[in-house]
Motif scaffolding. Structure first.
Motif, PDB file in Angstrom:
ATOM      1  N   ALA A 418      50.151  37.098  40.443  1.00 53.64           N
ATOM      2  CA  ALA A 418      49.333  38.191  39.669  1.00 53.64           C
ATOM      3  C   ALA A 418      49.218  37.794  38.119  1.00 53.64           C
ATOM      4  CB  ALA A 418      50.020  39.322  39.840  1.00 53.64           C
ATOM      5  N   ALA A 419      47.940  38.446  37.777  1.00 52.26           N
ATOM      6  CA  ALA A 419      47.587  38.570  36.454  1.00 52.26           C
ATOM      7  C   ALA A 419      47.016  39.833  35.760  1.00 52.26           C
ATOM      8  CB  ALA A 419      46.719  37.218  35.795  1.00 52.26           C
ATOM      9  N   TYR A 420      47.155  40.172  34.641  1.00 46.46           N
ATOM     10  CA  TYR A 420      46.463  41.490  34.060  1.00 46.46           C
ATOM     11  C   TYR A 420      45.738  41.211  32.942  1.00 46.46           C
ATOM     12  CZ  TYR A 420      50.272  43.102  37.445  1.00 46.46           C
ATOM     13  OH  TYR A 420      51.106  43.470  38.502  1.00 46.46           O
ATOM     14  N   GLY A 421      44.605  41.856  32.926  1.00 46.55           N
ATOM     15  CA  GLY A 421      43.684  41.554  31.498  1.00 46.55           C
ATOM     16  C   GLY A 421      43.119  43.045  31.127  1.00 46.55           C
ATOM     17  N   PHE A 422      43.063  43.250  29.934  1.00 48.46           N
ATOM     18  CA  PHE A 422      42.897  44.545  29.479  1.00 48.46           C
ATOM     19  C   PHE A 422      41.818  44.450  28.295  1.00 48.46           C
ATOM     20  CE2 PHE A 422      46.720  45.007  31.592  1.00 48.46           C
ATOM     21  CZ  PHE A 422      46.503  46.135  32.261  1.00 48.46           C
ATOM     22  N   THR A 423      40.802  45.203  28.518  1.00 47.20           N
ATOM     23  CA  THR A 423      39.599  45.152  27.538  1.00 47.20           C
ATOM     24  C   THR A 423      38.585  46.307  27.864  1.00 47.20           C
ATOM     25  OG1 THR A 423      37.540  44.011  26.671  1.00 47.20           O
ATOM     26  CG2 THR A 423      38.367  43.548  28.998  1.00 47.20           C
ATOM     27  N   GLU A 424      37.834  46.805  26.928  1.00 48.59           N
ATOM     28  CA  GLU A 424      36.709  47.868  27.015  1.00 48.59           C
ATOM     29  C   GLU A 424      35.412  47.310  27.169  1.00 48.59           C
ATOM     30  OE1 GLU A 424      37.276  51.430  27.393  1.00 48.59           O
ATOM     31  OE2 GLU A 424      39.160  50.172  27.928  1.00 48.59           O
ATOM     32  N   ASN A 425      35.226  45.713  27.086  1.00 54.65           N
ATOM     33  CA  ASN A 425      34.301  45.166  27.108  1.00 54.65           C
ATOM     34  C   ASN A 425      33.826  44.594  28.370  1.00 54.65           C
ATOM     35  OD1 ASN A 425      32.409  42.658  26.899  1.00 54.65           O
ATOM     36  ND2 ASN A 425      32.332  43.131  24.530  1.00 54.65           N
ATOM     37  N   ILE A 426      32.722  44.571  29.113  1.00 56.32           N
ATOM     38  CA  ILE A 426      32.492  44.072  30.523  1.00 56.32           C
ATOM     39  C   ILE A 426      32.586  42.869  30.543  1.00 56.32           C
ATOM     40  CG2 ILE A 426      30.022  44.470  30.435  1.00 56.32           C
ATOM     41  CD1 ILE A 426      31.811  45.143  33.508  1.00 56.32           C
ATOM     42  N   HIS A 427      31.786  42.114  29.459  1.00 55.11           N
ATOM     43  CA  HIS A 427      31.728  40.532  29.346  1.00 55.11           C
ATOM     44  C   HIS A 427      33.316  40.134  29.446  1.00 55.11           C
ATOM     45  CE1 HIS A 427      27.771  41.021  29.275  1.00 55.11           C
ATOM     46  NE2 HIS A 427      27.653  41.755  28.036  1.00 55.11           N
ATOM     47  N   THR A 428      34.063  40.577  28.417  1.00 50.84           N
ATOM     48  CA  THR A 428      35.467  40.059  28.570  1.00 50.84           C
ATOM     49  C   THR A 428      36.099  40.519  29.673  1.00 50.84           C
ATOM     50  OG1 THR A 428      35.506  40.841  26.012  1.00 50.84           O
ATOM     51  CG2 THR A 428      37.488  40.324  26.921  1.00 50.84           C
ATOM     52  N   ALA A 429      35.830  41.469  30.538  1.00 55.51           N
ATOM     53  CA  ALA A 429      36.489  41.848  31.644  1.00 55.51           C
ATOM     54  C   ALA A 429      35.990  40.757  32.426  1.00 55.51           C
ATOM     55  CB  ALA A 429      35.937  43.216  32.018  1.00 55.51           C
ATOM     56  N   LYS A 430      34.739  40.377  32.630  1.00 55.16           N
ATOM     57  CA  LYS A 430      34.415  39.510  33.538  1.00 55.16           C
ATOM     58  C   LYS A 430      35.028  37.845  33.423  1.00 55.16           C
ATOM     59  CE  LYS A 430      29.853  39.312  34.656  1.00 55.16           C
ATOM     60  NZ  LYS A 430      28.604  39.705  34.591  1.00 55.16           N
ATOM     61  N   TYR A 431      34.844  37.852  32.070  1.00 55.19           N
ATOM     62  CA  TYR A 431      35.605  36.686  31.753  1.00 55.19           C
ATOM     63  C   TYR A 431      37.346  36.428  32.183  1.00 55.19           C
ATOM     64  CZ  TYR A 431      38.118  33.294  28.508  1.00 55.19           C
ATOM     65  OH  TYR A 431      38.860  32.545  28.021  1.00 55.19           O
ATOM     66  N   LEU A 432      37.999  37.562  31.765  1.00 53.55           N
ATOM     67  CA  LEU A 432      39.329  37.339  32.226  1.00 53.55           C
ATOM     68  C   LEU A 432      39.466  37.468  33.852  1.00 53.55           C
ATOM     69  CD1 LEU A 432      40.691  40.244  29.595  1.00 53.55           C
ATOM     70  CD2 LEU A 432      41.187  37.607  29.727  1.00 53.55           C
ATOM     71  N   ALA A 433      38.753  38.050  34.250  1.00 55.75           N
ATOM     72  CA  ALA A 433      38.876  38.133  35.831  1.00 55.75           C
ATOM     73  C   ALA A 433      38.737  36.876  36.362  1.00 55.75           C
ATOM     74  CB  ALA A 433      37.692  39.144  36.499  1.00 55.75           C
ATOM     75  N   SER A 434      37.755  35.989  35.720  1.00 57.48           N
ATOM     76  CA  SER A 434      37.429  34.754  36.380  1.00 57.48           C
ATOM     77  C   SER A 434      38.427  33.435  35.882  1.00 57.48           C
ATOM     78  CB  SER A 434      36.064  34.286  36.386  1.00 57.48           C
ATOM     79  OG  SER A 434      35.729  33.940  34.924  1.00 57.48           O
ATOM     80  N   ALA A 435      38.829  33.699  34.659  1.00 60.32           N
ATOM     81  CA  ALA A 435      39.597  32.389  33.631  1.00 60.32           C
ATOM     82  C   ALA A 435      40.985  32.806  34.013  1.00 60.32           C
ATOM     83  CB  ALA A 435      39.326  32.646  32.458  1.00 60.32           C
ATOM     84  N   LEU A 436      41.557  34.083  34.389  1.00 59.39           N
ATOM     85  CA  LEU A 436      43.110  34.214  34.601  1.00 59.39           C
ATOM     86  C   LEU A 436      43.218  33.464  35.931  1.00 59.39           C
ATOM     87  CD1 LEU A 436      43.843  37.730  33.170  1.00 59.39           C
ATOM     88  CD2 LEU A 436      44.628  35.184  32.347  1.00 59.39           C
ATOM     89  N   ASN A 437      44.132  32.586  36.097  1.00 55.89           N
ATOM     90  CA  ASN A 437      44.407  31.642  37.372  1.00 55.89           C
ATOM     91  C   ASN A 437      45.392  32.239  38.346  1.00 55.89           C
ATOM     92  OD1 ASN A 437      43.265  29.535  38.956  1.00 55.89           O
ATOM     93  ND2 ASN A 437      45.184  28.270  37.997  1.00 55.89           N
ATOM     94  N   ALA A 438      44.863  33.419  39.217  1.00 58.44           N
ATOM     95  CA  ALA A 438      46.058  33.909  39.955  1.00 58.44           C
ATOM     96  C   ALA A 438      45.268  34.387  41.258  1.00 58.44           C
ATOM     97  CB  ALA A 438      46.527  35.217  39.407  1.00 58.44           C
ATOM     98  N   GLY A 439      46.113  34.615  42.291  1.00 58.19           N
ATOM     99  CA  GLY A 439      45.615  35.000  43.672  1.00 58.19           C
ATOM    100  C   GLY A 439      44.997  36.663  43.525  1.00 58.19           C
ATOM    101  N   MET A 440      45.864  37.334  42.248  1.00 58.28           N
ATOM    102  CA  MET A 440      45.391  38.625  42.220  1.00 58.28           C
ATOM    103  C   MET A 440      45.245  38.909  40.777  1.00 58.28           C
ATOM    104  SD  MET A 440      48.113  40.345  44.976  1.00 58.28           S
ATOM    105  CE  MET A 440      49.333  39.589  44.556  1.00 58.28           C
ATOM    106  N   VAL A 441      44.050  39.446  40.339  1.00 54.51           N
ATOM    107  CA  VAL A 441      44.008  39.721  38.872  1.00 54.51           C
ATOM    108  C   VAL A 441      43.574  41.513  39.028  1.00 54.51           C
ATOM    109  CG1 VAL A 441      42.480  39.378  36.712  1.00 54.51           C
ATOM    110  CG2 VAL A 441      43.151  37.542  38.610  1.00 54.51           C
TER     111      VAL A 441
END
Ligand code: NAD
Length: 484
Positions: A418-441
């Motif tokens: 698992a990995a977790y990412g936090f942001t209020e910016n949709i572009h940063t959210a999309k970036y974290l969702a794809s860049a964090l390397n885990a089976g579940m984000v």
């Protein structure tokens, strides 16, 4: 002894509960008091071989049953477990230590797998497509793989097993379950509930067996050497998972491996700190940190790091350690003295590498395997705690300047659960969702488990998925029919 219900303590071979063939038992200890709460039958070779004989004999009948019959059984199991929520929850709290409110939460969550897969059982579909080259039709059908061995850990004694039992039964596979030796009582109670429903609905004997034992390695080696066993599903440490995958080679058993993690929790500079804090507490302190998806490394943007650390430390200091059955308890003990000492060693190693302890960090004296809520800052990137699974109530907070670098640090682990990412910016959210390397984000979420979602890891966190529409595929094989 504070067990609320009468829990069966024999092994369960299909519909029969009985002492182990060798006549021996092993103790189950309350980790909050170190008292022995029960003695449980200790299965040996004749027991697990008998269970496999029965499962092998049951497999064709189970496979031939209408999907609706399997669906109905799972739905009735769901209702039966729900009715006994308090018995399951108190049993879990006594043998595992988690606070009762969390144990009730696990019963509800774990039981949802029965409901979810009762719904999935009737939707095991193949497909029919025209052959692109013309002149034929491609048809596929799905079939149960056959007898399954499930090996489960102690941290979620019910849910880690229902994730396996429910899809196996939905698919039409008999299953042998080996609970962790620390927490066999929850599954022995489940075995009784399952037996009552399955027998009443005329399922074949041997559909489910529950095999508590202290001889885990012998059990898996011997059963996997038998070609009648078709599948192994395991939740536990990466080291044991690798051993099982090696053992599966001889008979080419299918395997699903839900292994360890080292989850990063990345907070971008524009994140909503109120939301982050609640998510951080859920991701770190659920189950006292004894969770494979627990946040292991908090990486926080420098603009928020000071306030985040102060508020996290304040909230972590509010946890009340004690026996899980006491109403005031919000933090139970760790499972064993070894686990507690391992966590203490990781903290000591971090401190010797220069880390600052903001709260906690000292093993208390007295009975029970307690370790306090602990917050560390200034942790050296080379400290063991940044690379190993903590599995305890210890948070490490590291600040960062550049998000790309934080993501690189987050991904600098051989694990990928698992990995977790936090942001209020949709572009940063999309970036974290794809860049964090885990089976579940988790994006802006600290609690991600859901029976309707595919749970599982990549890299050294294993392979295979539990839950969702993917979960049942682990128990099915595909047949292709070429139609002219
Ligand atoms: P563990 O690997 O020691 O034990 C897990 C199970 O395997 C137990 O039932 C144990 O008796 C059995 N076992 C131990 N040695 C064995 C062997 N040689 N052959 C066959 N079986 C054997 O792990 P644990 O300490 O009980 O659990 C903690 C680990 O589980 C952590 O690493 C955690 O991340 C992982 N975990 C993963 C998930 C997930 O879904 N990915 C969920 C919960 C826990």
């Amino acid at each position: 002894m504070r067990l609320r219900a009468t829990i069966p303590t024999g092994i369960r071979i299909g519909y029969t509960e009985r002492p182990a063939s060798g006549g021996t038992e092993f103790p189950v200890v309350d980790p909050a008091t170190e008292e022995v709460v029960a003695h449980v039958a200790n299965a040996t070779s004749p027991d697990w071989n008998e269970a496999l004989d029965l499962a092998h004999a049951a497999a064709p009948t189970l496979a031939a049953m209408p999907a609706r019959a399997r669906s109905q059984a799972l739905r009735e199991i769901f209702e039966a477990v729900k009715e006994r929520t308090e018995d399951f929850a108190t049993t879990m709290t006594v043998e595992m230590g988690k606070p009762l409110a969390e144990a009730r939460g696990e019963v509800s969550y774990g039981n949802e797998y029965f409901r979810w897969f009762s719904e999935e059982a009737a939707r095991i579909n193949g497909r029919v497509t025209p052959a692109p080259a013309g002149g034929g039709t491609i048809a596929t059908t799905k079939h149960p793989v056959g007898p399954v061995l499930a090996i489960t850990p102690w941290n979620f004694p019910l849910a880690m097993a229902t994730r396996k039992i429910a899809p196996a039964l939905a698919a039409g596979c008999p299953i042998l379950v080996k609970p962790a030796a620390e927490t066999p009582l929850t599954l022995l109670l489940l075995g009784k509930v399952l037996t009552d429903v399955l027998r009443r609905l005329d399922f074949p004997d041997g559909t489910v067996s529950i095999l508590p034992t202290t001889h885990a390695a012998d059990l898996s080696a011997e059963l996997m050497a038998d070609a009648r066993l078709k599948k192994v599903t395991f939740t536990g440490s990466t080291a044991v998972g690798k051993t099982l995958v090696r053992q599966s080679a001889d008979n080419l058993q299918r395997t699903s491996m839900e292994l360890g993690g080292n989850a990063p929790f990345v907070v971008a500079g524009d994140a909503d700190l109120d939301l982050v804090l609640e998510a951080a507490l859920a991701a770190k302190m659920r189950n006292g940190g004894e969770a494979c998806i627990a946040a292991n490394r908090f990486l926080v943007h420098e603009d928020l790091a000071k306030e985040f650390t102060e508020r996290l430390t304040a909230r972590m200091s509010e946890f009340v350690a004690g026996h899980g059955l006491d109403d005031s308890t919000t933090l139970g003990p760790l499972i064993t003295a070894e686990q507690r000492d391992r966590v203490a060693t990781l903290v000591k190693d971090a401190v010797s590498g220069g880390a600052t302890v903001l709260i906690g960090g000292e093993t208390p004296t007295g009975a029970g395997y307690f370790y306090p809520a602990t917050v560390l800052t200034n942790v050296s990137p080379t400290s063991r705690i940044m690379h190993e699974e903590i599995f305890g109530p210890v948070a490490t907070v590291t600040s960062f300047h550049n998000l790309d670098q934080a993501v690189a640090t987050a991904n600098d682990t051989p694990f990928g659960l698992a990995a977790y990412g936090f942001t209020e910016n949709i572009h940063t959210a999309k970036y974290l969702a794809s860049a964090l390397n885990a089976g579940m984000v988790g994006i802006n979420r600290g609690a991600i488990s859901d029976p309707a979602a595919p749970f599982g890891g990549i890299q050294q966190s294993g392979f295979g998925r539990e839950g969702g529409s993917e979960g049942i595929e682990e128990y099915l094989e595909t047949r292709y029919i070429a139609l002219q």
